[in-house]
Design an enzyme around this catalytic site. Sequence first.
Site, short mmCIF file in Angstrom:
data_model
loop_
_atom_site.label_atom_id
_atom_site.label_comp_id
_atom_site.label_asym_id
_atom_site.label_seq_id
_atom_site.Cartn_x
_atom_site.Cartn_y
_atom_site.Cartn_z
N TRP A 61 1.25 -1.09 0.27
CA TRP A 61 -0.35 -0.36 0.19
C TRP A 61 1.14 0.88 -0.59
CZ3 TRP A 61 0.53 -3.20 3.65
CH2 TRP A 61 0.58 -2.86 4.95
N ASP A 62 1.04 1.25 1.16
CA ASP A 62 1.82 3.23 0.47
C ASP A 62 2.83 2.88 0.37
OD1 ASP A 62 -0.76 4.07 1.92
OD2 ASP A 62 0.13 5.24 3.48
N ALA A 130 3.50 5.21 7.73
CA ALA A 130 4.59 5.88 6.51
C ALA A 130 5.14 6.59 6.99
CB ALA A 130 3.53 5.84 5.58
N ARG A 209 1.94 10.82 12.45
CA ARG A 209 2.49 9.70 12.00
C ARG A 209 2.59 10.78 10.50
NH1 ARG A 209 -3.17 7.24 11.78
NH2 ARG A 209 -3.76 8.03 9.51
N ASP A 210 3.54 9.44 9.51
CA ASP A 210 3.49 10.10 8.07
C ASP A 210 5.00 10.45 8.14
OD1 ASP A 210 1.39 7.54 8.23
OD2 ASP A 210 0.27 9.00 7.19
N GLU A 277 -3.99 12.75 5.97
CA GLU A 277 -2.85 11.61 5.69
C GLU A 277 -1.46 12.03 4.40
OE1 GLU A 277 -4.49 8.09 7.36
OE2 GLU A 277 -6.33 8.17 5.88
C1 FRU Z 1 -2.20 5.72 4.38
C2 FRU Z 1 -2.40 5.36 6.16
C3 FRU Z 1 -1.51 6.18 6.72
C4 FRU Z 1 -0.66 5.55 7.89
C5 FRU Z 1 -0.91 4.10 6.84
C6 FRU Z 1 -0.53 2.90 7.95
O1 FRU Z 1 -3.43 5.16 4.04
O2 FRU Z 1 -3.71 5.51 6.82
O3 FRU Z 1 -1.48 7.26 7.33
O4 FRU Z 1 0.76 5.43 7.48
O5 FRU Z 1 -1.64 3.78 5.92
O6 FRU Z 1 -1.29 1.85 7.20
#
Ligand code: FRU
Length: 433
Positions: A61-62, A130, A209-210, A277
């Site tokens: 994913w990310d 992320a 986060r992120d 996000e």
């Molecule tokens: C976005 C997210 C990010 C996080 C990750 C968790 O897709 O929610 O903010 O880091 O996915 O899986």
Amino acid sequence: GAIGAAGLGLSIGTGTGAAVEMGEASAWTREHANSIELTDDLTAPVIDENPDVISDDYWIWDTWPLRYRDGSIAKIHGWQVVFSLTASKDLVPGARHNEATIRYFYSRNGHDWTEGGTAFENPLGHHQWAGSAMYDHEQDQIYHFYTATSPEPEFRQRLALGKGASLETGPHGVDLVGDQEHVIMAEADGELYQTLEQSRDQGIVYAFRDPWYFRHPETGEDMVVFEGNTPTDGEDPSDPRSYNGNVGIAWATNDELTEWELLPPNLEAIEVNQQLERPHYVLQDGKWYLFVLSHEFTFAPGLWGPDALYGFVADSLYGDYEPLNESGLVIANPEAAPFQGYSWLAMPQGNDVLVESFENFRGLDDTSRGEIGLDEVGFLPAEEQKELFGGTLAPSLKVQLDGTETRVVAELNDGHFIPSGGSPNENGNGRGR
Ligand code: FRU
């Protein structure tokens, strides 16, 4: 308070004598969000059958590319590298978040990706969410910013840095080598950024986060932008004030990038949305384009918006951000497949931006609307959940930026495209404080 100390010693050796830029948060308002409208210019095409999965073993994913300090995409001896959140395909998609591991992939052309391995040996946190990765070519080391997350049901999140790794390239691939040191960069302080405890009764999800690295183009400061929440007095999920997403900022106070200080957020979505996000910037024509992602289910009561990439533009880091296209909407999932993609990342390419994302619940159509939430499709049998989930990179999209307006202009049908990298920009390195 927390902000005051940032005023000290700012001009030390930045070379420009400039102070760290600081200011007040702009607002994404209910009025803006009320004008969200899915037009052709702001909607992704439905993804065709895409048999080209980048990993047989892992959900992906990310994803984020390795970039140089100046933000350009790194190309090292002809290789580009991306990092992704991954988890075993044995898991149902909804369970992947608790087991997320960062892995890397490499490519010569920016769209055919080969799996490398894990990014870290001993990262912080039970699992990692992320981040962003910066390669300093003079030091020959990667600074890897990520989220150290604690196990379910807590989901405590801290901003972390793993440094020390480097790359070994050969004719057939790329290896991540070297010992890494991991440090916590920042935790929510309870004033600028809501703590997990403060959020307990309020909302549906919590964020700190992120971290996404950028070097301030004028002051040369090393900074990260990240996803946070502003403390508010919202009482429960029915209270609009419980929806308090923000875009946070921190700056490094030492050259090693191991010490960081929180600055005020530069955008807040109070009473609008709980989650802004993976915030990131694209700097173009002296303008700061700020992009975030958000979900339909995190809009405050009384508002509606799709799972989409949203964006804002200002003349400076803390400028007055104006939502793009009046509402903030930049790329919505199509109505026929409202959860097909997520986690869009906009990267400059010439005068346009190229937007990478992953295939989310492609198979869910309108009828599922509203049923998706924190546990996603958890109400379905495991095999059916896996059928519906993409879990791989989606075809990238090209978006034109024109002042405060944007337009989706193309889907890159060869898929997983990241803009082609270049050599390190000499000006972007060896700055020294
Ligand atoms: C976005 C997210 C990010 C996080 C990750 C968790 O897709 O929610 O903010 O880091 O996915 O899986």
